[in-house]
Design a protein around this motif. Structure first.
Motif, mmCIF file in Angstrom:
data_model
loop_
_atom_site.group_PDB
_atom_site.id
_atom_site.type_symbol
_atom_site.label_atom_id
_atom_site.label_comp_id
_atom_site.label_asym_id
_atom_site.label_seq_id
_atom_site.Cartn_x
_atom_site.Cartn_y
_atom_site.Cartn_z
ATOM 1 N N SER A 45 -4.713 13.766 -44.505
ATOM 2 C CA SER A 45 -3.280 13.435 -45.097
ATOM 3 C C SER A 45 -3.535 12.326 -46.086
ATOM 4 C CB SER A 45 -2.423 13.250 -43.932
ATOM 5 O OG SER A 45 -2.113 14.171 -43.095
ATOM 6 N N GLU A 46 -4.359 11.413 -45.650
ATOM 7 C CA GLU A 46 -4.606 10.078 -46.453
ATOM 8 C C GLU A 46 -5.426 10.435 -47.867
ATOM 9 O OE1 GLU A 46 -4.527 6.243 -47.945
ATOM 10 O OE2 GLU A 46 -3.513 7.368 -46.448
ATOM 11 N N ARG A 60 -2.713 12.029 -49.910
ATOM 12 C CA ARG A 60 -1.734 10.994 -50.740
ATOM 13 C C ARG A 60 -2.380 10.231 -51.808
ATOM 14 N NH1 ARG A 60 -0.302 5.704 -50.294
ATOM 15 N NH2 ARG A 60 -2.379 5.052 -49.092
ATOM 16 N N GLN A 61 -3.906 9.848 -51.594
ATOM 17 C CA GLN A 61 -4.564 9.224 -52.454
ATOM 18 C C GLN A 61 -4.874 10.045 -53.919
ATOM 19 O OE1 GLN A 61 -5.618 5.880 -52.693
ATOM 20 N NE2 GLN A 61 -5.347 5.240 -50.442
ATOM 21 N N ASP A 90 -2.967 12.450 -55.045
ATOM 22 C CA ASP A 90 -1.764 13.310 -55.275
ATOM 23 C C ASP A 90 -1.910 14.040 -56.646
ATOM 24 O OD1 ASP A 90 1.334 13.124 -56.730
ATOM 25 O OD2 ASP A 90 1.109 14.052 -54.797
ATOM 26 N N SER A 138 6.733 16.764 -51.775
ATOM 27 C CA SER A 138 5.398 16.306 -51.046
ATOM 28 C C SER A 138 4.697 17.255 -50.709
ATOM 29 C CB SER A 138 6.124 15.353 -49.845
ATOM 30 O OG SER A 138 6.739 16.205 -49.023
ATOM 31 N N TRP A 139 3.607 16.874 -49.999
ATOM 32 C CA TRP A 139 2.767 17.959 -49.522
ATOM 33 C C TRP A 139 2.664 18.074 -48.127
ATOM 34 C CZ3 TRP A 139 0.712 20.546 -53.630
ATOM 35 C CH2 TRP A 139 0.989 19.972 -54.718
#
Length: 512
Positions: A374-375, A378-379, A381, A312-313
């Motif tokens: 963070s969003e 996630r979008q 990636d 993940s990040w």
């Protein structure tokens, strides 16, 4: 119709834009530089605010000092420190033994040699004056900043040459006005007739002084357009022949790479034209850019993104871009006890309220930035894994709905903010791109990814130069439904010439 007066109680909700709310909204959209300036101003205005110290910069606590001093050079219950027992006035032989050389063995530029103190061979520990070495040693370090020089600006450079070029006060006055009208690129942006009218002189006089200034360094300075700038540089190289003069007069054809028209205009063959164009490229179109350039400002990211061990990040705030302030409650308690008048009490109460609200606003700002970033990660990636070609279409509403915020809040957060990644530092707005529909019902593509693909296709051209129609067919074959005018718009935004101009440029390079 009767009129009736009565009292009623109604319950409702309304959003009131209080000064505190306005401050929170303002802080949210500030960059880290503007935020630091705002916090500095608040620290100066509000006595209850103080800057938080970094924990990592603190050292180990010092050891407790002995409780009493015996008055004879030592402490009760302890021996004196070793350096206190050393002889502070050693002999010349001891110093030379420790240094491994003689004291008179110095370099010529080391200053005056040490001299023996009167009455013995011991040396005085008081340093001698520096004399003419640029300062004195009064127990403080020398002022090295006094020897620093600043970079001269273009105006200063030209003004110094004007003082040497003429002694006529009228020419110096006109030359000063001409130099003041030169922009950062080195071009004269003022009409000679208007300048002559304002100074009350004839236009011929201003033109004569202009010719004088145009001979200054850097070559081509004070020109009124690009053609004149290149002509000045060619004249100084003694290369301004009729063929070159004709070439400079039609720079529009040079920009279009219309080699056939340039050959007819200049009356030269392909080889001579290629040499003339190569010589033209060696000239400086902006002679003033070497002067007065401001310092390069590095884009400091507000958020860092790095890969986690589980794939993940990790998204974390940049602590250097977040000013940390504290409210000094103990100082407020001390001062408030001594406040007598209502004015002083009101001032302290306002300062405390403002300080508390500022600290809460900074914390809320940091949490909001982290949440939005963070969003975004996630979008997008695919971008962080594989690069620009895998950017997804994204808008503010998508992010706002995912984190439960309003679009205007997300817009303020992403303004003047950047994300630091292993692929570089990008503005948050970079990750919001328009959607281009996919062919035959395929998924939509990001406009930035399509722009990147167009650049890749053009860079990979071999002998066959791709026209805009050919690029459309290539992209549609890859599942991108795009119009020709959109391809032309993206190509122009990348500063890529048309297929005709690229084909002419390849022909010119082949001749060379």
């Amino acid at each position: 119709m009767g009129l009736l007066q009565r009292l009623e109680m109604r319950q409702g909700q309304a959003l009131v834009m209080t000064p505190q709310l306005l401050q929170a909204i303002k802080l949210l959209q500030l960059s880290h530089l503007d935020l630091a300036a705002y916090v500095d101003a608040e620290l100066e205005r509000n006595p209850l605010l103080e800057r938080a110290e970094a924990e990592e910069g603190r050292g180990e606590p010092a050891e407790a000092a002995p409780e009493s001093f015996d008055g004879e050079g030592g402490f009760d219950g302890e021996a004196a420190e070793p350096w206190l027992a050393q002889d502070l006035n050693p002999s010349r032989g001891e110093i030379e033994s420790d240094l491994g050389t003689r004291l008179d063995n110095v370099f010529p530029d080391d200053g005056p040699a040490a001299r023996e103190a009167p009455g013995g061979d011991s040396l005085s520990l008081t340093p001698a004056p520096w004399g003419n070495t640029g300062g004195s040693f009064d127990g403080e370090a020398p002022d090295f900043e006094a020897t620093l020089t600043s970079e001269s600006t273009l105006r200063e450079h030209l003004a110094a040459q004007l003082d040497l070029a003429t002694r006529d006060p009228v020419e110096r006055l006109i030359g000063g006005f001409l130099i003041d009208a030169v922009d950062e690129a080195g071009y004269l942006r003022e009409d000679l007739a208007e300048l002559a009218e304002r100074l009350g002189v004839r236009t011929e006089v201003v033109a004569r002084v202009l010719s004088l200034v145009q001979g200054f360094d850097p070559s081509g300075v004070c020109a009124r357009d690009l053609a004149e700038c290149l002509s000045i540089q060619l004249k100084e190289r003694d290369r301004f022949d009729p063929a070159m003069q004709a070439l400079v007069s039609r720079l529009d054809l040079v920009a279009k790479r219309d080699l056939a028209a340039l050959r007819r205009l200049c009356g030269v063959d392909d080889e001579d034209l290629a040499e003339m164009l190569a010589e033209l490229r060696q000239l400086d179109p902006k002679p003033g850019r070497a002067f007065g350039a401001g310092p390069v400002e590095v884009l400091v990211p507000d958020v860092f993104v790095r890969p986690a061990p589980d794939g993940s990040w990790l998204v974390e705030l940049n602590s250097e871009a977040l000013p940390r302030v504290l409210v000094n409650q103990s100082y407020y308690a001390t001062v408030s006890r001594g406040a007598k008048s209502d004015t002083d009490k009101a001032f302290l109460s306002d300062c405390l309220q403002t300080a508390n609200w500022l600290t809460r606003s900074l914390e809320q700002r940091a949490r909001t930035i982290l949440k939005v970033a963070s969003e975004i990660v996630r979008q997008q990636d695919g971008f962080f894994l594989n690069g620009v070609a895998h950017l997804r279409p994204l808008n503010l509403k998508t992010v706002a709905d995912a984190i439960g915020m309003h679009e205007s809040t997300v817009s303020r957060v992403t303004s003047n903010k950047s994300i630091g990644t292993s692929r570089g530092t990008f503005e948050m707005k970079y990750f919001f791109t328009a959607a281009i529909p996919g062919a035959a019902g395929a998924a939509a593509h990001s406009s930035e990814a399509v722009r990147h693909r167009i650049k890749q296709l053009i860079d990979a051209e071999a002998d066959d130069v791709l026209s805009d129609d050919a690029l459309v067919q290539r992209l549609r074959g890859e599942g991108v439904d795009i119009a020709r005018r959109t391809v032309a718009k993206y190509r122009e935004s990348l500063r890529i010439p048309s297929s005709i101009e690229r084909r002419r440029e390849r022909a010119a390079m082949a001749v060379r």
